[in-house]
Write a protein that holds these residues in place. Sequence first.
Motif, PDB file in Angstrom:
ATOM      1  N   PHE A   3      42.470  48.199  34.585  1.00 38.47           N
ATOM      2  CA  PHE A   3      42.022  46.854  34.962  1.00 38.47           C
ATOM      3  C   PHE A   3      41.407  46.155  33.752  1.00 38.47           C
ATOM      4  O   PHE A   3      40.843  46.791  32.876  1.00 38.47           O
ATOM      5  CB  PHE A   3      40.968  46.924  36.075  1.00 38.47           C
ATOM      6  N   ARG A   4      41.532  44.848  33.744  1.00 36.60           N
ATOM      7  CA  ARG A   4      40.840  44.026  32.744  1.00 36.60           C
ATOM      8  C   ARG A   4      39.752  43.250  33.469  1.00 36.60           C
ATOM      9  O   ARG A   4      40.027  42.387  34.291  1.00 36.60           O
ATOM     10  CB  ARG A   4      41.804  43.063  32.057  1.00 36.60           C
ATOM     11  N   LEU A   5      38.496  43.588  33.173  1.00 36.54           N
ATOM     12  CA  LEU A   5      37.372  43.014  33.890  1.00 36.54           C
ATOM     13  C   LEU A   5      37.077  41.600  33.397  1.00 36.54           C
ATOM     14  O   LEU A   5      37.054  41.344  32.194  1.00 36.54           O
ATOM     15  CB  LEU A   5      36.133  43.889  33.729  1.00 36.54           C
ATOM     16  N   THR A   6      36.864  40.691  34.335  1.00 34.36           N
ATOM     17  CA  THR A   6      36.520  39.311  34.031  1.00 34.36           C
ATOM     18  C   THR A   6      35.153  39.007  34.628  1.00 34.36           C
ATOM     19  O   THR A   6      34.961  39.183  35.827  1.00 34.36           O
ATOM     20  CB  THR A   6      37.563  38.339  34.625  1.00 34.36           C
ATOM     21  N   PRO A   7      34.174  38.578  33.839  1.00 36.77           N
ATOM     22  CA  PRO A   7      32.835  38.317  34.390  1.00 36.77           C
ATOM     23  C   PRO A   7      32.844  37.122  35.322  1.00 36.77           C
ATOM     24  O   PRO A   7      33.651  36.201  35.187  1.00 36.77           O
ATOM     25  CB  PRO A   7      31.980  38.052  33.141  1.00 36.77           C
ATOM     26  N   ARG A   8      31.940  37.140  36.253  1.00 36.84           N
ATOM     27  CA  ARG A   8      31.812  36.056  37.234  1.00 36.84           C
ATOM     28  C   ARG A   8      31.044  34.897  36.615  1.00 36.84           C
ATOM     29  O   ARG A   8      30.033  35.090  35.952  1.00 36.84           O
ATOM     30  CB  ARG A   8      31.080  36.564  38.468  1.00 36.84           C
ATOM     31  N   LYS A   9      31.531  33.671  36.848  1.00 43.56           N
ATOM     32  CA  LYS A   9      30.831  32.491  36.375  1.00 43.56           C
ATOM     33  C   LYS A   9      29.624  32.211  37.273  1.00 43.56           C
ATOM     34  O   LYS A   9      29.635  32.565  38.451  1.00 43.56           O
ATOM     35  CB  LYS A   9      31.763  31.279  36.376  1.00 43.56           C
ATOM     36  N   PRO A  10      28.591  31.578  36.743  1.00 45.15           N
ATOM     37  CA  PRO A  10      27.411  31.264  37.569  1.00 45.15           C
ATOM     38  C   PRO A  10      27.787  30.387  38.763  1.00 45.15           C
ATOM     39  O   PRO A  10      28.419  29.343  38.609  1.00 45.15           O
ATOM     40  CB  PRO A  10      26.487  30.517  36.596  1.00 45.15           C
ATOM     41  N   GLY A  11      27.393  30.835  39.940  1.00 47.75           N
ATOM     42  CA  GLY A  11      27.656  30.068  41.158  1.00 47.75           C
ATOM     43  C   GLY A  11      29.082  30.139  41.656  1.00 47.75           C
ATOM     44  O   GLY A  11      29.439  29.438  42.601  1.00 47.75           O
ATOM     45  N   GLU A  12      29.919  30.972  41.059  1.00 42.35           N
ATOM     46  CA  GLU A  12      31.324  31.056  41.455  1.00 42.35           C
ATOM     47  C   GLU A  12      31.484  32.082  42.574  1.00 42.35           C
ATOM     48  O   GLU A  12      31.023  33.218  42.469  1.00 42.35           O
ATOM     49  CB  GLU A  12      32.194  31.448  40.255  1.00 42.35           C
ATOM     50  N   SER A  13      32.155  31.691  43.646  1.00 38.82           N
ATOM     51  CA  SER A  13      32.401  32.597  44.760  1.00 38.82           C
ATOM     52  C   SER A  13      33.667  33.416  44.490  1.00 38.82           C
ATOM     53  O   SER A  13      34.515  33.011  43.681  1.00 38.82           O
ATOM     54  CB  SER A  13      32.564  31.811  46.057  1.00 38.82           C
ATOM     55  N   PRO A  14      33.826  34.556  45.156  1.00 40.22           N
ATOM     56  CA  PRO A  14      35.063  35.336  44.972  1.00 40.22           C
ATOM     57  C   PRO A  14      36.315  34.540  45.334  1.00 40.22           C
ATOM     58  O   PRO A  14      37.340  34.667  44.673  1.00 40.22           O
ATOM     59  CB  PRO A  14      34.851  36.530  45.917  1.00 40.22           C
ATOM     60  N   GLU A  15      36.215  33.724  46.392  1.00 40.31           N
ATOM     61  CA  GLU A  15      37.366  32.924  46.784  1.00 40.31           C
ATOM     62  C   GLU A  15      37.778  31.946  45.680  1.00 40.31           C
ATOM     63  O   GLU A  15      38.968  31.754  45.415  1.00 40.31           O
ATOM     64  CB  GLU A  15      37.066  32.153  48.075  1.00 40.31           C
ATOM     65  N   GLU A  16      36.797  31.337  45.024  1.00 44.22           N
ATOM     66  CA  GLU A  16      37.099  30.393  43.942  1.00 44.22           C
ATOM     67  C   GLU A  16      37.729  31.105  42.751  1.00 44.22           C
ATOM     68  O   GLU A  16      38.623  30.561  42.090  1.00 44.22           O
ATOM     69  CB  GLU A  16      35.819  29.679  43.507  1.00 44.22           C
ATOM     70  N   ALA A  17      37.274  32.312  42.464  1.00 45.76           N
ATOM     71  CA  ALA A  17      37.841  33.068  41.343  1.00 45.76           C
ATOM     72  C   ALA A  17      39.298  33.420  41.601  1.00 45.76           C
ATOM     73  O   ALA A  17      40.143  33.346  40.700  1.00 45.76           O
ATOM     74  CB  ALA A  17      37.017  34.329  41.099  1.00 45.76           C
ATOM     75  N   LEU A  18      39.611  33.812  42.843  1.00 45.52           N
ATOM     76  CA  LEU A  18      40.993  34.142  43.177  1.00 45.52           C
ATOM     77  C   LEU A  18      41.844  32.885  43.251  1.00 45.52           C
ATOM     78  O   LEU A  18      43.014  32.892  42.852  1.00 45.52           O
ATOM     79  CB  LEU A  18      41.042  34.890  44.509  1.00 45.52           C
ATOM     80  N   ASN A  19      41.277  31.817  43.768  1.00 47.52           N
ATOM     81  CA  ASN A  19      42.024  30.575  43.943  1.00 47.52           C
ATOM     82  C   ASN A  19      42.410  29.956  42.611  1.00 47.52           C
ATOM     83  O   ASN A  19      43.452  29.306  42.488  1.00 47.52           O
ATOM     84  CB  ASN A  19      41.188  29.588  44.752  1.00 47.52           C
ATOM     85  N   SER A  20      41.597  30.163  41.589  1.00 46.65           N
ATOM     86  CA  SER A  20      41.855  29.574  40.271  1.00 46.65           C
ATOM     87  C   SER A  20      42.633  30.505  39.353  1.00 46.65           C
ATOM     88  O   SER A  20      42.769  30.230  38.173  1.00 46.65           O
ATOM     89  CB  SER A  20      40.519  29.213  39.605  1.00 46.65           C
ATOM     90  N   TRP A  21      43.128  31.614  39.878  1.00 44.90           N
ATOM     91  CA  TRP A  21      43.918  32.579  39.099  1.00 44.90           C
ATOM     92  C   TRP A  21      43.108  33.255  37.996  1.00 44.90           C
ATOM     93  O   TRP A  21      43.668  33.819  37.068  1.00 44.90           O
ATOM     94  CB  TRP A  21      45.153  31.920  38.482  1.00 44.90           C
ATOM     95  N   ARG A  22      41.776  33.207  38.074  1.00 39.20           N
ATOM     96  CA  ARG A  22      40.969  33.895  37.074  1.00 39.20           C
ATOM     97  C   ARG A  22      40.981  35.395  37.307  1.00 39.20           C
ATOM     98  O   ARG A  22      40.656  36.165  36.402  1.00 39.20           O
ATOM     99  CB  ARG A  22      39.528  33.387  37.105  1.00 39.20           C
ATOM    100  N   GLY A  23      41.324  35.806  38.484  1.00 37.54           N
ATOM    101  CA  GLY A  23      41.370  37.231  38.783  1.00 37.54           C
ATOM    102  C   GLY A  23      42.349  37.512  39.902  1.00 37.54           C
ATOM    103  O   GLY A  23      42.671  36.626  40.705  1.00 37.54           O
TER     104      GLY A  23
END
Length: 299
Positions: A3-23
Amino acid sequence: LTFRLTPRKPGESPEEALNSWRGRAALIIPVNFERDARRGEGPVVQLMIDATDSNAATALGNYAQVLNTSFAQKSGIGEFPPRLVSLEQRLWFNPGLSNPIYFGTGALGLMLIIFPALLGALTTAKEYEVGTVIQAYASSLTAVQWILGKSILYVLIGLVEFVICFALGLFAFGFQFPSDPTILLVATVLYLLAGVFFGMMMGNATGNQSAAIQGVQMGSFLLSLLLSGYLFAVSNIPAQIRWISSFLPATHYIQIVRNSILRDAGWGTSLRPVVALLILAFCFFMLNVIQMRKMQFKG
């Protein structure tokens, strides 16, 4: 190495991270995880997996399960039950890992790229075979007017095809109406323009209907089927030929369709592929203008 770990942005929800293709997956570790693990209370770790691509989601879930078991065996935190941590998976966007939903959205792009492009190629090549293209050369029309006049009709036919295919997708593949349909509509018009301009480009270049058909089949349909991300992710394509995917309109349109229908994403997620479609459509249009430059003369 898995896996390639991507840090969470401040205030970012898991749904937003998946929705934006960041993870492709979001690992949610509860508060006081280490304390509960040492006490043997069995903390629950949630792994939220983007199941848009059902094959990739299955692989991610299997990898995570193996890593969880290995962690439980090698942690060495006292004498606790073998299952130290309980892994709870949650599949997002495609909870049932339904293949028809994933492949049905991609099939929409393939259906729209072949028919309008063939019409554009055949009508342009026939002009050369019959010799009626001379009338266009002798008229007062400019190359831009001639190309736009030819292409608008086939774009309208493509829009009718889009409505029919989308209606069938509602029943056969479980399509859902996006909350903001403007993204899908704008992308569809640009996609159809790119397809028709590509077909006309092949017709102008070959001047023969048979050669134009073969060029469209190879350049639009076959390459789109194999390299657009329809059958498998673009990241899994060998690096030597992966660059071709960026020049295929289907690569960007399929991404927009899946963003809109599966993810119900907005312009923020689909803006880049929409811009890519605009650039490709403009490039194919300019190539047609260059090929028809003989019309640019003063009577």
